[in-house]
Design a protein around this motif. Structure first.
Motif, PDB file in Angstrom:
ATOM      1  N   SER A 131     -29.684 -13.718  -7.748  1.00 52.65           N
ATOM      2  CA  SER A 131     -29.702 -12.326  -7.305  1.00 52.65           C
ATOM      3  C   SER A 131     -29.220 -12.203  -5.867  1.00 52.65           C
ATOM      4  N   SER A 132     -28.506 -11.131  -5.600  1.00 45.74           N
ATOM      5  CA  SER A 132     -28.081 -10.820  -4.232  1.00 45.74           C
ATOM      6  C   SER A 132     -27.842  -9.322  -4.146  1.00 45.74           C
ATOM      7  N   SER A 133     -27.743  -8.843  -2.930  1.00 46.35           N
ATOM      8  CA  SER A 133     -27.466  -7.423  -2.739  1.00 46.35           C
ATOM      9  C   SER A 133     -26.585  -7.234  -1.519  1.00 46.35           C
ATOM     10  N   SER A 134     -25.923  -6.110  -1.489  1.00 47.85           N
ATOM     11  CA  SER A 134     -25.019  -5.792  -0.382  1.00 47.85           C
ATOM     12  C   SER A 134     -24.763  -4.303  -0.355  1.00 47.85           C
ATOM     13  N   ALA A 135     -24.546  -3.791   0.830  1.00 48.42           N
ATOM     14  CA  ALA A 135     -24.029  -2.437   0.945  1.00 48.42           C
ATOM     15  C   ALA A 135     -22.532  -2.514   0.714  1.00 48.42           C
ATOM     16  N   VAL A 136     -21.946  -1.407   0.276  1.00 47.78           N
ATOM     17  CA  VAL A 136     -20.498  -1.306   0.220  1.00 47.78           C
ATOM     18  C   VAL A 136     -20.098  -0.601   1.515  1.00 47.78           C
ATOM     19  N   HIS A 137     -19.345  -1.302   2.349  1.00 44.44           N
ATOM     20  CA  HIS A 137     -18.917  -0.758   3.637  1.00 44.44           C
ATOM     21  C   HIS A 137     -17.528  -0.163   3.489  1.00 44.44           C
ATOM     22  N   ASP A 138     -17.359   1.078   3.933  1.00 42.64           N
ATOM     23  CA  ASP A 138     -16.086   1.772   3.821  1.00 42.64           C
ATOM     24  C   ASP A 138     -15.399   1.835   5.187  1.00 42.64           C
ATOM     25  N   HIS A 139     -14.127   1.426   5.205  1.00 41.18           N
ATOM     26  CA  HIS A 139     -13.334   1.403   6.432  1.00 41.18           C
ATOM     27  C   HIS A 139     -12.031   2.148   6.168  1.00 41.18           C
ATOM     28  N   PRO A 140     -11.840   3.325   6.781  1.00 42.52           N
ATOM     29  CA  PRO A 140     -10.550   4.010   6.611  1.00 42.52           C
ATOM     30  C   PRO A 140      -9.443   3.157   7.247  1.00 42.52           C
ATOM     31  N   ILE A 141      -8.248   3.141   6.638  1.00 43.42           N
ATOM     32  CA  ILE A 141      -7.189   2.304   7.211  1.00 43.42           C
ATOM     33  C   ILE A 141      -6.377   3.051   8.263  1.00 43.42           C
ATOM     34  N   ALA A 142      -6.526   4.364   8.341  1.00 41.16           N
ATOM     35  CA  ALA A 142      -5.786   5.129   9.354  1.00 41.16           C
ATOM     36  C   ALA A 142      -6.734   5.894  10.241  1.00 41.16           C
ATOM     37  N   GLU A 160      -4.183   8.034   5.465  1.00 42.69           N
ATOM     38  CA  GLU A 160      -5.464   8.655   5.816  1.00 42.69           C
ATOM     39  C   GLU A 160      -6.416   8.753   4.626  1.00 42.69           C
ATOM     40  N   SER A 161      -5.904   8.638   3.415  1.00 38.14           N
ATOM     41  CA  SER A 161      -6.768   8.732   2.234  1.00 38.14           C
ATOM     42  C   SER A 161      -7.122   7.364   1.637  1.00 38.14           C
ATOM     43  N   ILE A 162      -6.599   6.287   2.211  1.00 34.62           N
ATOM     44  CA  ILE A 162      -6.857   4.943   1.690  1.00 34.62           C
ATOM     45  C   ILE A 162      -8.064   4.342   2.407  1.00 34.62           C
ATOM     46  N   VAL A 163      -8.979   3.774   1.612  1.00 38.67           N
ATOM     47  CA  VAL A 163     -10.203   3.192   2.168  1.00 38.67           C
ATOM     48  C   VAL A 163     -10.292   1.719   1.773  1.00 38.67           C
ATOM     49  N   LEU A 164     -10.655   0.893   2.742  1.00 37.67           N
ATOM     50  CA  LEU A 164     -10.936  -0.519   2.512  1.00 37.67           C
ATOM     51  C   LEU A 164     -12.438  -0.646   2.303  1.00 37.67           C
ATOM     52  N   VAL A 198      -5.545   5.317  -3.865  1.00 39.43           N
ATOM     53  CA  VAL A 198      -5.431   3.892  -3.552  1.00 39.43           C
ATOM     54  C   VAL A 198      -6.720   3.438  -2.892  1.00 39.43           C
ATOM     55  N   GLU A 199      -7.273   2.328  -3.372  1.00 40.85           N
ATOM     56  CA  GLU A 199      -8.484   1.727  -2.813  1.00 40.85           C
ATOM     57  C   GLU A 199      -8.208   0.244  -2.591  1.00 40.85           C
ATOM     58  N   ILE A 200      -8.913  -0.351  -1.638  1.00 38.71           N
ATOM     59  CA  ILE A 200      -8.812  -1.790  -1.388  1.00 38.71           C
ATOM     60  C   ILE A 200     -10.230  -2.354  -1.374  1.00 38.71           C
ATOM     61  N   LEU A 252       0.832  -1.211   0.000  1.00 41.51           N
ATOM     62  CA  LEU A 252       0.000   0.000   0.000  1.00 41.51           C
ATOM     63  C   LEU A 252       0.865   1.258   0.000  1.00 41.51           C
ATOM     64  N   HIS A 253       1.953   1.227   0.748  1.00 43.27           N
ATOM     65  CA  HIS A 253       2.884   2.351   0.797  1.00 43.27           C
ATOM     66  C   HIS A 253       3.451   2.611  -0.609  1.00 43.27           C
ATOM     67  N   TYR A 254       3.881   1.550  -1.259  1.00 46.95           N
ATOM     68  CA  TYR A 254       4.429   1.631  -2.609  1.00 46.95           C
ATOM     69  C   TYR A 254       3.383   2.173  -3.591  1.00 46.95           C
ATOM     70  N   GLY A 255       2.187   1.608  -3.562  1.00 44.93           N
ATOM     71  CA  GLY A 255       1.117   2.043  -4.461  1.00 44.93           C
ATOM     72  C   GLY A 255       0.708   3.485  -4.243  1.00 44.93           C
ATOM     73  N   SER A 256       0.685   3.898  -2.996  1.00 44.46           N
ATOM     74  CA  SER A 256       0.282   5.258  -2.671  1.00 44.46           C
ATOM     75  C   SER A 256       1.296   6.286  -3.165  1.00 44.46           C
ATOM     76  N   LYS A 257       2.542   5.883  -3.263  1.00 45.42           N
ATOM     77  CA  LYS A 257       3.564   6.796  -3.792  1.00 45.42           C
ATOM     78  C   LYS A 257       3.485   6.897  -5.315  1.00 45.42           C
ATOM     79  N   LEU A 258       2.979   5.846  -5.977  1.00 43.03           N
ATOM     80  CA  LEU A 258       2.914   5.829  -7.432  1.00 43.03           C
ATOM     81  C   LEU A 258       1.642   6.447  -8.000  1.00 43.03           C
TER      82      LEU A 258
END
Length: 179
Positions: A168-179, A126-130, A102-104, A92-98
């Protein structure tokens, strides 16, 4: 003899109301022998949820210096690094510099994915979200998976409505900050 990648074809109707993206796509997705069906389905969902001009699948597991999904602008510059599963902090550190973003996306328990990242040095953490899905959502999709797939994905207010080969199925997309 090594076993080669298995190709899955997805004919997709994408209606992402949240972002104003409406597309008909045909995706040919190579599943590496060491890749699980759940990982592949999550990779396809990440591609669709991040769909924009320049989005593509990387070379996959054999290409260790790229994420599962990436976005490049018209000049070829990397603008988004999209990981799938449970990437480590160094990746993630590497990807965030490039890349500018960045999203997961994970098919795993988000608490277990976040735990090893806590306290690690990650550029712009602080800007990366899982992003995760409701329990059982990916499993339902995996149970309907075939080599040739017909998929409809609708997104409204971060709620996914998925039809895959008639299931058929459904789901919410749950967002979790990594920092």
């Amino acid at each position: 003899m090594a076993i080669g990648a298995m190709i899955h074809t997805f004919t997709v109707q994408l209606a992402d109301v949240d972002r104003g993206v409406y597309e008909e796509l045909v995706l040919r997705v190579a599943r590496h022998p060491s890749e699980t069906d759940a990982y592949m389905v999550t990779r396809v969902l990440a591609y669709l949820l991040e769909y924009e001009e320049g989005v593509s699948f990387s070379e996959g597991i054999s290409q260790t210096d790229e994420p599962a999904v990436l976005v490049r602008d018209l000049t070829g510059a990397l603008t988004a690094w999209i990981e799938v599963g449970a990437p480590d902090a160094a990746r993630l550190h590497y990807g965030s510099k490039l890349a500018g973003r960045v999203e997961i996306y994970t098919h795993r328990d988000p608490v277990k994915v976040l735990a090893p990242l806590a306290g690690k040095r990650i550029h712009r953490a602080e800007s990366i979200v899982l992003h995760s899905f409701d329990p059982g959502f990916i499993d339902t999709a995996v149970s309907a998976l075939e080599r040739r797939n017909t998929m409809t994905l609708s997104v409204t207010e971060r709620q996914l409505y998925l039809e895959l080969n008639g299931a058929s199925s459904s789901s919410a997309v749950h967002d979790h900050p990594i920092a």
